[in-house]
Design a protein around this motif. Structure first.
Motif, mmCIF file in Angstrom:
data_model
loop_
_atom_site.group_PDB
_atom_site.id
_atom_site.type_symbol
_atom_site.label_atom_id
_atom_site.label_comp_id
_atom_site.label_asym_id
_atom_site.label_seq_id
_atom_site.Cartn_x
_atom_site.Cartn_y
_atom_site.Cartn_z
ATOM 1 N N CYS A 111 0.834 -1.208 0.000
ATOM 2 C CA CYS A 111 0.000 0.000 0.000
ATOM 3 C C CYS A 111 0.869 1.259 0.000
ATOM 4 C CB CYS A 111 -0.944 -0.009 1.193
ATOM 5 S SG CYS A 111 -2.261 -1.243 1.069
ATOM 6 N N SER A 112 1.947 1.240 0.761
ATOM 7 C CA SER A 112 2.863 2.385 0.785
ATOM 8 C C SER A 112 3.545 2.558 -0.567
ATOM 9 C CB SER A 112 3.913 2.188 1.881
ATOM 10 O OG SER A 112 3.304 2.063 3.155
ATOM 11 N N LYS A 113 3.924 1.444 -1.182
ATOM 12 C CA LYS A 113 4.579 1.472 -2.498
ATOM 13 C C LYS A 113 3.725 2.196 -3.525
ATOM 14 C CE LYS A 113 6.039 -1.624 -6.246
ATOM 15 N NZ LYS A 113 6.312 -3.024 -6.645
ATOM 16 N N TYR A 114 2.420 1.931 -3.518
ATOM 17 C CA TYR A 114 1.548 2.523 -4.531
ATOM 18 C C TYR A 114 1.013 3.896 -4.126
ATOM 19 C CZ TYR A 114 1.978 -1.610 -7.346
ATOM 20 O OH TYR A 114 2.502 -2.613 -8.136
ATOM 21 N N ALA A 115 1.017 4.195 -2.838
ATOM 22 C CA ALA A 115 0.621 5.541 -2.409
ATOM 23 C C ALA A 115 1.742 6.546 -2.651
ATOM 24 C CB ALA A 115 0.252 5.529 -0.928
ATOM 25 N N ALA A 116 2.987 6.115 -2.485
ATOM 26 C CA ALA A 116 4.126 7.036 -2.539
ATOM 27 C C ALA A 116 4.219 7.824 -3.849
ATOM 28 C CB ALA A 116 5.422 6.278 -2.262
ATOM 29 N N PRO A 117 4.117 7.201 -5.025
ATOM 30 C CA PRO A 117 4.239 7.988 -6.256
ATOM 31 C C PRO A 117 3.159 9.053 -6.407
ATOM 32 C CG PRO A 117 4.422 5.638 -6.729
ATOM 33 C CD PRO A 117 3.964 5.768 -5.303
ATOM 34 N N ILE A 118 1.954 8.731 -5.955
ATOM 35 C CA ILE A 118 0.858 9.698 -6.025
ATOM 36 C C ILE A 118 1.167 10.881 -5.113
ATOM 37 C CG2 ILE A 118 -1.604 10.061 -5.635
ATOM 38 C CD1 ILE A 118 -1.998 7.038 -6.114
ATOM 39 N N MET A 119 1.591 10.575 -3.891
ATOM 40 C CA MET A 119 1.899 11.643 -2.939
ATOM 41 C C MET A 119 3.111 12.455 -3.386
ATOM 42 S SD MET A 119 1.179 9.766 0.726
ATOM 43 C CE MET A 119 -0.480 9.301 1.230
ATOM 44 N N ARG A 121 3.966 13.158 -6.453
ATOM 45 C CA ARG A 121 3.537 14.072 -7.513
ATOM 46 C C ARG A 121 2.828 15.295 -6.956
ATOM 47 N NH1 ARG A 121 2.823 9.137 -10.359
ATOM 48 N NH2 ARG A 121 0.645 8.917 -9.748
ATOM 49 N N GLN A 122 2.110 15.106 -5.850
ATOM 50 C CA GLN A 122 1.397 16.247 -5.276
ATOM 51 C C GLN A 122 2.196 16.965 -4.202
ATOM 52 O OE1 GLN A 122 -2.043 13.923 -4.164
ATOM 53 N NE2 GLN A 122 -1.385 13.681 -2.039
ATOM 54 N N ARG A 123 3.377 16.397 -3.872
ATOM 55 C CA ARG A 123 4.293 16.993 -2.891
ATOM 56 C C ARG A 123 3.664 17.101 -1.503
ATOM 57 N NH1 ARG A 123 9.455 16.931 -3.785
ATOM 58 N NH2 ARG A 123 9.664 18.641 -2.280
ATOM 59 N N SER A 124 2.825 16.155 -1.165
ATOM 60 C CA SER A 124 2.201 16.162 0.162
ATOM 61 C C SER A 124 1.562 14.809 0.416
ATOM 62 C CB SER A 124 1.136 17.258 0.269
ATOM 63 O OG SER A 124 0.051 16.982 -0.606
ATOM 64 N N GLY A 125 1.323 14.533 1.700
ATOM 65 C CA GLY A 125 0.627 13.313 2.071
ATOM 66 C C GLY A 125 1.090 12.797 3.417
ATOM 67 N N GLU A 162 12.788 8.551 3.829
ATOM 68 C CA GLU A 162 12.832 8.525 2.365
ATOM 69 C C GLU A 162 11.872 9.517 1.726
ATOM 70 O OE1 GLU A 162 11.701 5.258 -1.099
ATOM 71 O OE2 GLU A 162 12.640 4.544 0.766
ATOM 72 N N LEU A 163 10.681 9.652 2.302
ATOM 73 C CA LEU A 163 9.634 10.456 1.685
ATOM 74 C C LEU A 163 9.545 11.877 2.229
ATOM 75 C CD1 LEU A 163 6.827 7.736 1.513
ATOM 76 C CD2 LEU A 163 8.479 8.371 -0.258
#
Length: 253
Positions: A111-119, A121-125, A162-163
């Motif tokens: 779940c983190s793997k697939y949430a990370a790219p989206i977040m 791109r939006q520079r937040s999360g 990392e994020l």
């Protein structure tokens, strides 16, 4: 609060309490759960997916749906987990060990793997991982579960490092013994393993905290809402127990 919140195992238990708390705070809710019947009982205004967090194809499809419908995601509550077996380590089957890790640790990773790219791109999360006080202490007769929950703590701290440069926070919530059907099953199995009654095991868990009580699902939900909010904008990489202060994780009765 505003925001788009995904909660895994969100149709019942702690996840349901989280969804209700975020809903009450004004957020948009997406619950993902393996239990179709529980999903059917959720409010109609919550978006939902039937999801097996241990299946990468299923996880990837859910995040595609989220990005398509919402355009992004503000918080992931990686809450899905199973209790695993209660047994002496020599009696734990490798298949049970792997099943416990597949849902708890690998499901959180996916779940983190697939949430990370989206977040990114939006520079937040914000990523919130539901571990356990078993991820802070050793728990006799719970080797698969404790090992998985320790792994989730390490994953959460690594994700925060990392994020963080991308504006993404990650924190780990460690519930203590939460009242409810899942913990009831643990109590029954542990009573058999220890040759005790269910009530003796229950009292042992409660007396192992300085506040002498079990935790309610709402207590975990309240922490999740705080950690996802702007009030916690600089809180990251933290492991926060909501447990009534565990002082002895395996009290002897």
């Amino acid at each position: 609060m505003s925001g788009r919140i995904l909660i895994t195992a969100g149709a019942s238990g702690v996840g349901r309490a989280m969804a209700e708390a975020f809903d009450a705070a004004g957020a948009q809710i997406w619950v993902a759960d393996i239990d179709a019947k529980a999903l059917a009982d959720c409010p109609s205004h919550w978006k939902q997916s039937q999801l097996d967090v241990s299946d990468e194809t299923s996880v990837a499809a859910t995040f595609i749906d989220i990005e398509t419908e919402w355009g992004g995601i503000d918080a992931l509550c990686a809450n899905a987990g199973i209790a695993g077996p209660t047994a002496a380590v020599e009696d734990v089957a490798l298949t049970d060990w792997r099943a416990c890790h597949s849902v708890n640790l690998e499901g959180t990773f996916l779940c983190s793997k697939y949430a990370a790219p989206i977040m990114k791109r939006q520079r937040s999360g914000a990523i919130l991982i539901t571990s356990s006080t078993a991820g802070q202490y050793g728990y006799p007769n719970r080797a698969p579960y404790a090992a998985a929950k320790w792994g989730m703590v390490g994953l959460g701290k690594t994700l925060a490092m990392e994020l963080g440069p991308h504006g993404i926070r990650c924190n780990v919530i460690c519930p203590g013994s939460v009242e409810g059907p899942r913990m009831e099953g643990v109590l029954q199995r542990e009573a058999i393993a220890k040759g005790m009654t269910r009530d003796q095991v229950y009292s042992g868990y409660a007396s192992g905290t300085s506040m002498g009580c079990f935790v309610q699902a709402q207590d975990i939900a309240n922490m999740a809402v705080f950690l996802a909010s702007d009030a916690a904008r600089l809180v990251s990489g933290q492991v926060i127990a909501v447990d009534g202060h565990t002082v002895n994780p395996d009290p002897k009765l």
